[in-house]
Write a protein that holds these residues in place. Structure first.
Motif: not given
Lengths: 429, 126
Positions: A49, A52-54, A58, A64-66, A68-69, A72, A160, B56, B58, B68, B100, B118
């Motif tokens: 969580q 937050i970087h990608p 993969l 390519e997700l972050t 949090p994604e 989810d 973040n 990326t 916030t 955030v 999201i 995100c």
């Protein structure tokens, strides 16, 4: 101990990060009726969580997700699979496993603001507590103890998730991935990053992170340096850095002062195994995680483990895959259907290899072993498992990236009965 | 005759981080060595002509479970625009709840890509 309630579950998962979520989904899919994830935070997802970087997903999602994604996606799968989450719930004590009808089962204690203290009885448990950063106190840095010294992950959470910047002029100690990623993050939030200082002659993090987090923003990467002293009374005013040799000994006459108000520590992660120890489970002295077999089963047969609690991974997708293996095996155990293999092998580290997991094999199913090399090899090399059960040519091998060894149960079981050890090594071609 | 030159860089398309050597003429890649997959070809072409990165960061959220919310560019955007983008993103403050994938800023700084959320973020209390 007195508890308000006793709760019975089939598979209990401790920790709601990527390993735990994947384990719980796999346990449900394998037929376990009641699968509960115990998570101390207010939401599931664990450290992802705040990542937050990608760069996640993969392998599992082919995109390519972050962080949090990625969480989810997995939480949706968990909901479909019928996984229960017990959030805001701290597992604070673990009993030794009890034998009943020839099978062992687990009992542990949780606390939450809504339900107070509860005793959980589980047919099997997946340990998925993850890891913790090496804290400031374990760094042996001389000087004063001013404000402004944080582990990189703490700073990551501040920026973040909590929405504030821990400083304006930053030095990073260590070249681990979290440190590199935080260098870029701090710059994007308006801070100045003076540089990342790593003791080894190579960066500890991935090369892509050196390229996209430091090089893209003109942040210098100092290799063969140690941050050896803190300066400042109330707030950090600077650090002393010194060049070090290959044995991390300071080189005389190279010490200099670097002005900064913030020091981020990005040197090493430690598997979090207090509960594992309370259960009396055997710990591998090298990885700091439980000794597991190819089912991710620990020395106490009703306990399984997955992810960074076992060994620190580089890529979350592998953590999810390992979680699946552990969750599936835990569900089988809970149903009295887990069948170990007929053999016992210990897995040993040969030349230029460290921290292999799993480090025991029974020949019960095909195994995926993860390991790291001790020193980088930037040429053709061969990763092997002796006697003659695995061999793979590699273009390179680096400590920042894990290597995989796949061993089939068929090959293991065909080995002569006197073979009790598998040796994994790397040789330069 | 234009002059060719070689440029070395690390591919950031995936965690492997291939060391690429490109023979280039201006902003055109004539020859590429070191890549181990087709993503490297695309990466090298962009890297020479106009380096692209997924952005990326916030944004501020009012009344949310967190103060955030993480956001990203839907697709990679030009590296040279990253600081312009970060300034625009820093101006945003949204009320909770956030879903999201929700578009936060359309066509950020004229790059043709959107800034999207995100994660989902509910209202306080946690």
């Amino acid at each position: 101990m007195n508890a308000n309630t006793v709760k019975n579950v089939d598979v209990a998962v401790i920790g709601g990060g990527p390993a735990g979520i994947a384990a719980a989904i796999a346990a449900r899919k394998e037929g376990a009726e009641r699968v509960v994830v115990f998570e101390r935070d207010w939401e599931a997802g664990g450290i992802l969580q705040q990542c937050i970087h990608p760069g996640f997903g993969l392998h599992m999602f082919k995109e390519e997700l972050t962080g949090p994604e990625y969480v989810d996606r997995y939480l949706r799968l968990a909901e479909e699979a019928g996984v229960e989450f017990s959030l805001n719930t701290m597992v604070f004590s673990m009993d030794k496993p009890q034998s009943f009808d020839g099978r062992k089962s687990a009992s542990f204690w949780v606390m939450s603001p809504k339900r107070g203290v509860e005793n959980i009885k589980a047919k099997s448990v997946v340990l998925a507590m993850g890891c913790r950063e090496r804290p400031a106190g374990a760094h042996a840095i001389a000087g004063t103890r001013p404000a402004g010294v944080y582990t990189a992950g703490t700073a990551q959470r501040f920026v973040n998730m909590e929405g504030f910047l821990p400083g304006k002029k930053v030095v990073i100690r260590g070249t681990g991935d979290i440190g590199l990623i935080m260098a870029r993050r701090m710059v994007l939030e308006g801070a100045e990053v003076v540089g990342a200082f790593g003791a080894m002659p190579w960066p500890a993090g991935l090369r892509r992170n050196v390229a996209q987090c430091l090089d893209d923003f003109g942040i210098p990467c100092y290799l063969g340096y140690n941050v050896c002293e803190l300066h400042g009374s109330k707030r950090l005013e600077g650090v002393s850095v010194v060049q070090v040799d290959r044995n991390r000994r300071s080189i005389e006459g190279t010490m200099r002062f670097v002005e900064c108000d913030t020091l981020l520590l990005a040197v090493g992660l430690i598997p979090e195994n207090e509960l594992t120890r309370m259960a009396g489970i055997k710990i591998d002295s090298y990885t700091g995680g439980p000794v597991v077999n190819e089912f991710m089963q620990t020395s106490e047969e009703c306990f399984f483990a997955a992810g960074n609690v076992v060994v620190v991974y580089d890529v979350v997708d592998f953590v999810s895959q390992e979680g699946e293996r552990a969750g599936k095996a835990a569900a089988l155990y809970a149903a009295g259907k887990l069948e170990k293999g007929p053999r016992y092998f210990s897995v040993e580290a040969g030349p230029n290899v460290k921290g292999i997991s799993p480090c025991e094999l029974t020949g019960g199913q095909d195994a995926t072993l993860f390991l790291r090399v001790l020193e980088p090899v930037e040429q053709s090399c061969r990763l092997y498992a002796e006697p003659g059960i695995f061999s793979q040519k590699l273009r390179y091998a680096r400590p920042s990236e894990m290597n995989e060894v796949r061993v089939s149960a068929e090959k293991l079981n065909a080995l002569p009965p006197d073979v009790k050890a598998i040796k994994i090594g790397l040789e330069i071609l | 005759m234009s002059k060719t030159e070689t440029k070395k860089f690390i591919c950031v398309a995936c965690p492997v981080g291939c060391a690429l050597t490109a023979t280039i003429d201006g902003t055109e890649v004539l020859e590429l060595e070191g890549n181990t997959c087709p993503r490297g070809v695309t990466y090298a072409r962009d890297e020479v002509a106009n380096p692209m990165r997924t952005f990326t960061s916030t944004v501020r959220v009012g009344g949310g479970a967190l103060p955030v919310c993480p956001v990203r560019s839907r697709t990679p955007l030009p590296l040279k625009k990253v600081f312009d983008v970060t300034k625009e993103v820093a101006k945003v403050s949204l009320p909770a709840p956030i879903t999201i994938g929700q578009v936060i800023i359309e066509n950020i700084c004229g790059t043709g890509t959107d800034i999207i959320a995100c994660r989902s973020l509910g209202v306080r209390p946690r």
